[in-house]
Design a protein around this motif. Structure first.
Motif, PDB file in Angstrom:
ATOM      1  N   GLU A  51     -12.024  16.809  15.083  1.00 38.52           N
ATOM      2  CA  GLU A  51     -11.509  15.843  14.195  1.00 38.52           C
ATOM      3  C   GLU A  51     -11.779  14.276  14.672  1.00 38.52           C
ATOM      4  O   GLU A  51     -12.316  13.399  13.747  1.00 38.52           O
ATOM      5  N   VAL A  52     -11.658  14.109  16.016  1.00 40.85           N
ATOM      6  CA  VAL A  52     -11.768  12.773  16.726  1.00 40.85           C
ATOM      7  C   VAL A  52     -13.180  12.557  16.695  1.00 40.85           C
ATOM      8  O   VAL A  52     -13.531  11.332  16.004  1.00 40.85           O
ATOM      9  N   ALA A  53     -13.960  13.268  16.842  1.00 38.45           N
ATOM     10  CA  ALA A  53     -15.555  13.432  16.957  1.00 38.45           C
ATOM     11  C   ALA A  53     -16.069  12.806  15.401  1.00 38.45           C
ATOM     12  O   ALA A  53     -16.756  12.010  15.082  1.00 38.45           O
ATOM     13  N   GLU A  54     -15.674  13.383  14.265  1.00 38.14           N
ATOM     14  CA  GLU A  54     -15.863  13.155  13.121  1.00 38.14           C
ATOM     15  C   GLU A  54     -15.182  11.699  12.828  1.00 38.14           C
ATOM     16  O   GLU A  54     -16.182  10.954  12.263  1.00 38.14           O
ATOM     17  N   LYS A  55     -14.294  11.406  13.190  1.00 39.94           N
ATOM     18  CA  LYS A  55     -13.846   9.937  12.972  1.00 39.94           C
ATOM     19  C   LYS A  55     -14.520   8.965  13.636  1.00 39.94           C
ATOM     20  O   LYS A  55     -14.871   7.983  13.049  1.00 39.94           O
ATOM     21  N   VAL A  56     -14.928   9.215  14.993  1.00 34.38           N
ATOM     22  CA  VAL A  56     -15.732   8.318  15.606  1.00 34.38           C
ATOM     23  C   VAL A  56     -17.056   8.385  14.823  1.00 34.38           C
ATOM     24  O   VAL A  56     -17.665   7.173  14.907  1.00 34.38           O
ATOM     25  N   GLY A  57     -17.695   9.464  14.578  1.00 39.92           N
ATOM     26  CA  GLY A  57     -18.823   9.236  13.785  1.00 39.92           C
ATOM     27  C   GLY A  57     -18.802   8.475  12.783  1.00 39.92           C
ATOM     28  O   GLY A  57     -19.892   7.729  12.135  1.00 39.92           O
ATOM     29  N   GLU A  58     -17.673   8.639  11.748  1.00 36.85           N
ATOM     30  CA  GLU A  58     -17.611   7.819  10.343  1.00 36.85           C
ATOM     31  C   GLU A  58     -17.385   6.422  10.881  1.00 36.85           C
ATOM     32  O   GLU A  58     -18.102   5.390  10.133  1.00 36.85           O
ATOM     33  N   GLN A  59     -16.904   5.925  11.846  1.00 37.37           N
ATOM     34  CA  GLN A  59     -16.528   4.510  12.351  1.00 37.37           C
ATOM     35  C   GLN A  59     -17.833   3.887  12.671  1.00 37.37           C
ATOM     36  O   GLN A  59     -18.200   3.034  12.569  1.00 37.37           O
ATOM     37  N   GLY A  60     -18.659   4.958  13.626  1.00 35.59           N
ATOM     38  CA  GLY A  60     -19.942   4.400  13.969  1.00 35.59           C
ATOM     39  C   GLY A  60     -20.785   4.234  13.017  1.00 35.59           C
ATOM     40  O   GLY A  60     -21.645   3.202  12.889  1.00 35.59           O
ATOM     41  N   VAL A  61     -20.937   5.134  11.991  1.00 38.84           N
ATOM     42  CA  VAL A  61     -21.638   4.710  10.719  1.00 38.84           C
ATOM     43  C   VAL A  61     -21.362   3.377  10.038  1.00 38.84           C
ATOM     44  O   VAL A  61     -22.276   2.601   9.563  1.00 38.84           O
ATOM     45  N   SER A  62     -20.084   3.247  10.113  1.00 38.60           N
ATOM     46  CA  SER A  62     -19.387   2.331   9.307  1.00 38.60           C
ATOM     47  C   SER A  62     -19.943   0.908  10.280  1.00 38.60           C
ATOM     48  O   SER A  62     -20.377  -0.217   9.558  1.00 38.60           O
ATOM     49  N   LEU A  63     -19.814   0.977  11.274  1.00 36.24           N
ATOM     50  CA  LEU A  63     -20.092  -0.275  12.220  1.00 36.24           C
ATOM     51  C   LEU A  63     -21.712  -0.480  12.155  1.00 36.24           C
ATOM     52  O   LEU A  63     -22.063  -1.644  12.103  1.00 36.24           O
ATOM     53  N   GLY A  65     -23.611  -0.095   9.746  1.00 36.07           N
ATOM     54  CA  GLY A  65     -23.890  -0.651   8.315  1.00 36.07           C
ATOM     55  C   GLY A  65     -23.459  -2.192   8.473  1.00 36.07           C
ATOM     56  O   GLY A  65     -24.080  -2.901   7.888  1.00 36.07           O
ATOM     57  N   ILE A  66     -22.308  -2.367   8.969  1.00 37.33           N
ATOM     58  CA  ILE A  66     -21.822  -3.797   9.094  1.00 37.33           C
ATOM     59  C   ILE A  66     -22.769  -4.675   9.863  1.00 37.33           C
ATOM     60  O   ILE A  66     -23.190  -5.837   9.514  1.00 37.33           O
ATOM     61  N   MET A  67     -23.247  -4.062  11.211  1.00 38.69           N
ATOM     62  CA  MET A  67     -24.133  -4.757  12.021  1.00 38.69           C
ATOM     63  C   MET A  67     -25.464  -4.789  11.419  1.00 38.69           C
ATOM     64  O   MET A  67     -25.933  -6.064  11.664  1.00 38.69           O
ATOM     65  N   THR A  68     -25.997  -3.980  10.671  1.00 44.22           N
ATOM     66  CA  THR A  68     -27.156  -4.250   9.973  1.00 44.22           C
ATOM     67  C   THR A  68     -27.103  -5.392   8.927  1.00 44.22           C
ATOM     68  O   THR A  68     -28.213  -6.373   8.797  1.00 44.22           O
ATOM     69  N   ASP A  69     -25.952  -5.428   8.115  1.00 46.16           N
ATOM     70  CA  ASP A  69     -25.824  -6.396   7.023  1.00 46.16           C
ATOM     71  C   ASP A  69     -25.830  -7.853   7.846  1.00 46.16           C
ATOM     72  O   ASP A  69     -26.456  -8.777   7.533  1.00 46.16           O
ATOM     73  N   ARG A  70     -24.930  -7.960   8.843  1.00 47.58           N
ATOM     74  CA  ARG A  70     -24.909  -9.177   9.645  1.00 47.58           C
ATOM     75  C   ARG A  70     -26.320  -9.552  10.258  1.00 47.58           C
ATOM     76  O   ARG A  70     -26.837 -10.619  10.209  1.00 47.58           O
ATOM     77  N   ALA A  71     -27.015  -8.624  10.780  1.00 40.43           N
ATOM     78  CA  ALA A  71     -28.279  -8.806  11.136  1.00 40.43           C
ATOM     79  C   ALA A  71     -29.472  -9.443  10.303  1.00 40.43           C
ATOM     80  O   ALA A  71     -30.061 -10.527  10.336  1.00 40.43           O
ATOM     81  N   GLU A  72     -29.209  -8.967   9.016  1.00 37.21           N
ATOM     82  CA  GLU A  72     -30.062  -9.329   8.003  1.00 37.21           C
ATOM     83  C   GLU A  72     -29.600 -10.549   7.579  1.00 37.21           C
ATOM     84  O   GLU A  72     -30.655 -11.404   7.262  1.00 37.21           O
ATOM     85  N   ASN A  73     -28.760 -11.080   7.495  1.00 39.04           N
ATOM     86  CA  ASN A  73     -27.984 -12.290   7.222  1.00 39.04           C
ATOM     87  C   ASN A  73     -28.497 -13.291   8.281  1.00 39.04           C
ATOM     88  O   ASN A  73     -28.839 -14.598   7.862  1.00 39.04           O
ATOM     89  N   VAL A  74     -28.354 -12.944   9.344  1.00 32.88           N
ATOM     90  CA  VAL A  74     -28.936 -13.988  10.553  1.00 32.88           C
ATOM     91  C   VAL A  74     -30.595 -14.073  10.276  1.00 32.88           C
ATOM     92  O   VAL A  74     -30.871 -15.286  10.562  1.00 32.88           O
ATOM     93  N   ILE A  75     -31.205 -13.096  10.197  1.00 33.10           N
ATOM     94  CA  ILE A  75     -32.595 -12.944   9.777  1.00 33.10           C
ATOM     95  C   ILE A  75     -32.732 -13.934   8.621  1.00 33.10           C
ATOM     96  O   ILE A  75     -33.742 -14.909   8.990  1.00 33.10           O
TER      97      ILE A  75
END
Length: 121
Positions: A51-63, A65-75
């Motif tokens: 369960e913890v691994a799944e939550k960490v994986g979901e948060q990783g995917v979310s993170l 996505g957020i970092m990709t959006d921010r990187a695109e904005n900076v670019i």
């Protein structure tokens, strides 16, 4: 932050295992009951870890996505800044070229300097 999350996960996992084993070994039960409890505890820990691994994986995917959006904005911000700089430079060059006058240009640019030179024989 990543290392802190790993340390917390390992701490929870080791603490759960140690606590479960200690509780089972100190409980007044027969060997057969104790082995069953240990097996149940192991299955429970396995499911909790999953369960913890799944939550960490979901948060990783979310993170990600957020970092990709921010990187695109900076670019895109950097590219728009670069385009503005290039357009300003082009406008400045046009302004300099258009302000150049033919009257300002002498046919002999060094004529004023050469007339003052004396040659010793």
């Amino acid at each position: 932050m990543k290392e802190k999350g790993k340390g917390l996960l390992w701490g929870v996992l080791i603490g759960s295992v140690a606590g479960s084993v200690t509780a089972l070994l100190l409980a007044p039960k027969s060997g057969k009951e104790l082995r069953g409890d240990i097996a149940d505890g192991a299955r429970g820990i396995g499911s909790k870890v999953q369960e913890v691994a799944e939550k960490v994986g979901e948060q990783g995917v979310s993170l990600i996505g957020i970092m990709t959006d921010r990187a695109e904005n900076v670019i895109s911000d950097i590219q728009s800044w670069r385009n503005r700089q290039e357009s300003w430079l082009a406008e400045e060059e046009v302004a300099q070229v258009s302000s150049f006058d033919d009257e300002d240009f002498e046919e002999e640019p060094f004529a004023s300097y050469t007339s003052d030179v004396k040659v010793n024989d």
